[in-house]
Scaffold this active site. Structure first.
Site, short mmCIF file in Angstrom:
data_model
loop_
_atom_site.label_atom_id
_atom_site.label_comp_id
_atom_site.label_asym_id
_atom_site.label_seq_id
_atom_site.Cartn_x
_atom_site.Cartn_y
_atom_site.Cartn_z
N GLY A 137 0.81 -1.21 0.00
CA GLY A 137 0.00 0.00 0.00
C GLY A 137 0.84 1.26 0.00
O GLY A 137 1.84 1.38 -0.72
N CYS A 138 0.45 2.21 0.84
CA CYS A 138 1.13 3.51 0.89
C CYS A 138 2.57 3.41 1.40
O CYS A 138 3.38 4.29 1.12
CB CYS A 138 0.35 4.48 1.78
SG CYS A 138 -1.31 4.85 1.17
N ALA A 139 2.89 2.35 2.13
CA ALA A 139 4.25 2.18 2.63
C ALA A 139 5.23 1.79 1.54
O ALA A 139 6.45 1.85 1.73
CB ALA A 139 4.27 1.12 3.73
N ALA A 140 4.71 1.40 0.37
CA ALA A 140 5.57 0.86 -0.68
C ALA A 140 6.54 1.88 -1.24
O ALA A 140 7.61 1.52 -1.73
CB ALA A 140 4.72 0.26 -1.79
#
Length: 351
Positions: A137-140
């Site tokens: 998700g956004c952590a990628a």
């Protein structure tokens, strides 16, 4: 030292403002018992406008998961190469100089990955390594930077290309009426970003240390429920408070490096929402102004998932970068709850 160079970023041509989003919510969900709460939450995001790959009239339709995913693939193939070319130009490299492509996205699926298509379409060397990341998700965005750093530590002469492609609007689910989903309809935007991590040379952030951290027992706080209609975004109401357990991990990483997390020169942070940035400012003891690049991305583009950290970094470059050897932190947050963090110094390459 591996250097994260100036990113290239592109957003689609179709725009929806916060005012239009609020009007749509009032029209589409006039009978929703928590409509006023949803409207307040959307207003409080601070997102003034977002860019989407289709006109809003098309976005609101749901032609089926297969059609949505086909649109994702078509849009990615049409838009990613130009962003990649600009990122290579910013790093003063050619496709032949790239040793690994790290492609991150959580809004569509391809197999073979987009990495294989790019190698063929843009004539990267056929022995270019491929690292597609689809489930962070956004952590990628932060994870891509960290894996590129790891690769360049293992192969000091190597160069890594990072590509983040997120079309969040293609995940719109008209039948999901939960507050978390209604909020996401006014928070997420579409965007593409790319950047090169050079093993040698380059101007940007000279990467020195990275770390991953997962907050125990939070794996269902941000999630996809995968159904026949596609990806249904699940958001727990406790997510905005995650900086309290994550801030100590950021402090510990800095301390391991002999730095004080509250005294750094720059911060490139994933902007999941204003509460995330407000709390991080509080728990790290840094002024709100320290997160101005992330806030600008949130205001102008919304949460563009894994591409946020690269766009925030682009904005620092546009402001003139930083003084030589300035110390800073880059961090992405996402499902897990996961933090991907890295430390580095500003480096001006000299010929």
């Amino acid at each position: 030292m591996a250097t994260l160079c100036r990113p290239a970023v592109a957003v689609p041509e179709h725009v929806i403002t916060q005012a239009q989003t609020l009007d749509l919510a009032r029209t589409l969900h006039a009978d929703h018992p928590q409509l006023e709460l949803a409207l307040r939450l959307i207003e409080n995001t601070g997102v003034q406008k977002r860019h989407i790959v289709q006109p809003i009239e098309e976005t609101l339709k749901h032609p089926g998961f297969d059609a949505r995913n086909a649109r994702y693939e078509a849009e990615a193939k049409a838009r990613v190469p130009e962003v990649v070319r600009r990122a290579l130009d910013e790093a003063e490299l050619r496709t032949a100089d790239i040793d690994v492509i790290i492609y991150v996205s959580c809004t569509g699926f391809m197999m073979p990955s987009m990495t294989a298509w790019l190698i063929n379409e843009m004539e990267f060397d056929t022995d270019t390594r491929q690292i597609p990341i689809a489930q962070l998700g956004c952590a990628a965005g932060g994870a891509a930077v960290n894996r590129a750093h790891d690769f360049c530590l293992a192969y000091p002469e190597a160069n890594a290309l990072i590509v983040a492609c997120e079309f969040c609007s293609l995940c719109y689910q008209p039948t999901d009426l939960g507050i978390g989903n209604l909020l996401s309809n006014g928070l997420f935007g579409d965007g593409i970003a790319a950047a090169v991590v050079r093993g040698r040379g380059g101007t940007g952030i000279s990467l020195e240390r990275n770390r991953s951290y997962l907050v125990p027992g939070t794996e269902d706080w941000i999630a996809y429920d995968v159904r026949s209609t596609g990806f249904h975004f699940q958001l727990d109401k406790r997510v905005p408070g995650t900086m309290e357990p994550l801030a100590p991990a950021l402090k510990e990483l800095a301390a391991l490096h002999g730095w004080d997390a509250s005294q750094l020169d720059f911060y490139i942070i994933h902007a999941g929402g204003p509460r995330i940035l407000d709390d991080l400012s509080k728990f790290l003891g840094v002024p709100s102004e320290a997160f101005r690049f992330s806030r600008a991305t949130l205001t102008e583009y919304g949460n563009i998932a894994s591409a946020v950290v690269l766009d925030a970094l682009r904005r620092m470059f546009e402001e003139g970068g930083n003084r030589d050897a300035a110390c800073g932190l880059l961090a992405g947050f996402g499902p897990g709850i996961t933090a991907e963090m890295s430390l580095g110094r500003w480096r001006q390459h000299e010929e």
